[in-house]
Design a protein around this motif. Structure first.
Motif, PDB file in Angstrom:
ATOM      1  N   LYS A 471      30.549  48.021  45.721  1.00  0.00           N
ATOM      2  CA  LYS A 471      30.736  46.555  45.732  1.00  0.00           C
ATOM      3  C   LYS A 471      32.222  46.230  45.647  1.00  0.00           C
ATOM      4  CE  LYS A 471      26.360  45.281  45.625  1.00  0.00           C
ATOM      5  NZ  LYS A 471      26.007  46.464  46.387  1.00  0.00           N
ATOM      6  N   LYS A 472      32.620  45.184  46.342  1.00  0.00           N
ATOM      7  CA  LYS A 472      34.023  44.763  46.277  1.00  0.00           C
ATOM      8  C   LYS A 472      34.342  44.227  44.888  1.00  0.00           C
ATOM      9  CE  LYS A 472      35.216  44.123  50.961  1.00  0.00           C
ATOM     10  NZ  LYS A 472      35.687  43.219  51.988  1.00  0.00           N
ATOM     11  N   ARG A 473      35.574  44.460  44.417  1.00  0.00           N
ATOM     12  CA  ARG A 473      35.961  44.010  43.077  1.00  0.00           C
ATOM     13  C   ARG A 473      36.743  42.697  43.146  1.00  0.00           C
ATOM     14  NH1 ARG A 473      38.542  49.243  40.197  1.00  0.00           N
ATOM     15  NH2 ARG A 473      39.767  47.535  39.343  1.00  0.00           N
ATOM     16  N   GLU A 474      36.367  41.813  42.232  1.00  0.00           N
ATOM     17  CA  GLU A 474      37.039  40.504  42.170  1.00  0.00           C
ATOM     18  C   GLU A 474      38.540  40.665  41.934  1.00  0.00           C
ATOM     19  OE1 GLU A 474      36.164  37.262  42.430  1.00  0.00           O
ATOM     20  OE2 GLU A 474      34.215  37.896  43.196  1.00  0.00           O
ATOM     21  N   ASP A 475      38.890  41.670  41.072  1.00  0.00           N
ATOM     22  CA  ASP A 475      40.309  41.794  40.708  1.00  0.00           C
ATOM     23  C   ASP A 475      41.152  42.393  41.830  1.00  0.00           C
ATOM     24  OD1 ASP A 475      38.884  44.158  40.264  1.00  0.00           O
ATOM     25  OD2 ASP A 475      40.433  44.913  38.905  1.00  0.00           O
ATOM     26  N   THR A 477      41.115  40.860  44.705  1.00  0.00           N
ATOM     27  CA  THR A 477      41.212  39.704  45.607  1.00  0.00           C
ATOM     28  C   THR A 477      42.176  38.687  45.001  1.00  0.00           C
ATOM     29  OG1 THR A 477      38.896  40.009  46.233  1.00  0.00           O
ATOM     30  CG2 THR A 477      39.870  37.867  46.757  1.00  0.00           C
ATOM     31  N   ALA A 479      43.067  34.831  45.093  1.00  0.00           N
ATOM     32  CA  ALA A 479      42.530  33.563  45.607  1.00  0.00           C
ATOM     33  C   ALA A 479      43.356  32.411  45.076  1.00  0.00           C
ATOM     34  CB  ALA A 479      41.084  33.409  45.196  1.00  0.00           C
TER      35      ALA A 479
END
Ligand code: PA5
Length: 479
Positions: A471-475, A477, A479
């Motif tokens: 899964k892609k990690r929010e950290d 990215t 934004a």
């Protein structure tokens, strides 16, 4: 008959020339350049590749090599149908992608007026031409804004009939045509596809569409000289028989078993040896706007054919050169700085034209500004030739491998020659690298993932695989 392509003298005057001086040590030095001896030292690889190509010609996925010879009846149908389309429609739209789009676009750009679609109808003598090779919704909507369906013929081109992009376009267009034209819808669609397999042939039969066939042994990127490219070209009024004659002429040249007499074999050898030395980039730089999309077409041919993880024996080779397109002179002001001073990782192919189809004189003016006045009285033809020679000189001085293919002029014959030359070069190089030139497992992987993401039946396992991927990690990215 009185066609110029039946005249030996004219054909010889249209023969492409390959100048490979700047691939040799004499011009780019001993570290970068090649010698004839080095090529002779690799003769067993060159000969094996040559013999394999001759052996495989016309068989399996080398069906394309016979296209210059086995299409007489097809050509008559192509030309007749094209004539009728030209008479009846104002817009001709190709729906296709990859090998089913790049060739038609390249030949259109090379052999039609450079502002074809903007010409008034009386001067165009062929429908406006569009190739839809993407599924950007804005582009499809934009197309529908500018065409009149009643005056449009769509040529849906897909060998497999399973390409999501093309089939999505087909569904949208067919639905729109049925809504607008009812029973007449089918007469506005012509299919080009495999006769023996795939979905489009089934659909074409059900809908009673006029159909051209792509022979089984002709893969997408080798299909421009089949009805894939010939039909759109004929609709545009291009002499497709002359194109085929050019391909046949080049085929004879590229059958020569002597490497220094065979431009396709020699270019394949140079690129093969260059790849072995880490030259991982092949730059295609035409000095003619007409040839700009030939560079795009070449990029697909070279990339999809030679970019392979495995060789024929299953060894990991991760082969290929990244093809890069550049336009002379435009990209002199963009990329040439890198080509001249950046890494020694490129082989540049210049495409030069001896005689442009037009001559434009640079007007008098600014006589008191020497920096500008020197241009006066020269032609743009002289300017573009001088800039090409200057760029070639600069690259060579900086010891960058480059060679030039000269077209006496741009016409259907020389374009047929050029396409066939690059196809043969690719075939020879694929044999030198001992790989399957004609498959594209990397493209298929992407196609299958798309099927899975859109819920196509039979791709449940693939869907699961995608869902279980990291899964892609929010950290990671911003934004
Ligand atoms: O060279 C190839 O085989 C591919 O680039 C295909 O042309 C491309 O994927 C489109 O395939 P199809 O003609 O089956 O729609």
């Amino acid at each position: 008959m009185g066609f110029r392509y039946n005249n030996r003298k004219w054909k010889d005057s249209m023969r492409l020339r390959l100048d490979y001086n700047n691939m040799m040590t004499d011009f780019v030095g001993t570290r970068e350049g090649f010698t004839k001896k080095e090529i002779r030292d690799n003769m067993s690889i060159v000969d094996t590749a040559y013999n394999l190509v001759q052996l495989k010609r016309g068989r399996n996925m080398m069906g394309w090599s016979e296209l210059p010879y086995n299409q007489e009846e097809i050509l008559d149908d192509v030309i007749q149908t094209a004539k009728a389309v030209r008479k009846s429609c104002d817009y001709f739209v190709v729906l296709g992608i990859g090998g089913s789009a790049l060739g038609p676009m390249a030949v259109f750009q090379a052999l039609c007026h450079l502002h074809h679609n903007e010409l008034p109808k009386s001067k165009r003598r062929a429908p406006k031409f569009y190739v839809e090779d993407n599924v950007d919704p804005e582009r499809m909507a934009a197309l529908l804004d500018v065409i009149d369906p009643e005056k449009t013929v769509f040529n849906v081109i897909t060998k497999s009939g399973a390409t999501s992009e093309t089939m999505a376009q087909y569904l949208i267009i067919m639905n729109m045509l049925k809504e607008k034209l009812g029973e007449n819808a089918a007469s506005h669609v012509i299919a080009t596809t495999s006769e023996s397999k795939g979905n489009l042939i089934k659909i074409a039969r059900e809908e009673n569409l006029k159909t051209f066939y792509i022979p089984d042994g002709v893969g997408g990127r080798f299909s421009e000289l089949s009805p894939v490219g010939l039909f759109p070209a004929a609709v545009l009024g291009i002499d497709v028989k002359e194109m085929i004659a050019g391909a046949a002429y080049m085929d004879k040249v590229c059958k020569n078993e002597k490497v220094f007499k065979n431009p396709a074999l020699l270019l394949a050898t140079f690129q093969y040896l260059a790849m072995k030395r880490g030259k991982n980039i092949s730059v295609m730089m035409p000095y003619a706007d007409g040839l700009k999309l030939i560079a795009d077409w070449y990029c697909q041919l070279w990339a999809e054919s030679l970019g392979k993880a495995n060789d024929n024996a299953g060894n990991k080779i991760y082969s290929g050169q990244t093809p890069v397109k550049a336009l002379g002179v435009t990209d002199q002001h963009s990329q040439v700085q890198l080509y001249t001073e950046g890494p020694f990782d490129k082989v540049t192919t210049f495409l030069a034209v001896d005689n442009y189809r037009k001559e434009v004189t640079i007007s008098e003016g600014c006589r008191d500004i020497p920096d500008v006045a020197f241009l006066c009285g020269h032609t743009m033809n002289e300017l573009i030739q001088a800039e090409r020679q200057a760029t070639e000189y600069a690259l060579t001085k900086a010891k960058r491998l480059n060679h030039t293919i000269y077209l006496p002029e741009i016409n259907p014959f020389t374009i047929g020659e050029l396409l066939f030359l690059f196809e043969m070069q690719t075939a020879y190089c694929g044999e030198m690298l001992k790989l399957n030139t004609y498959d594209q497992p990397g493209v298929e992987a992407g196609k299958q993932a798309t099927f899975a993401l859109l819920g196509k039946r039979g791709y449940e396992d693939k869907k699961e695989e995608l869902e279980n991927a990291t899964k892609k990690r929010e950290d990671f990215t911003i934004a």
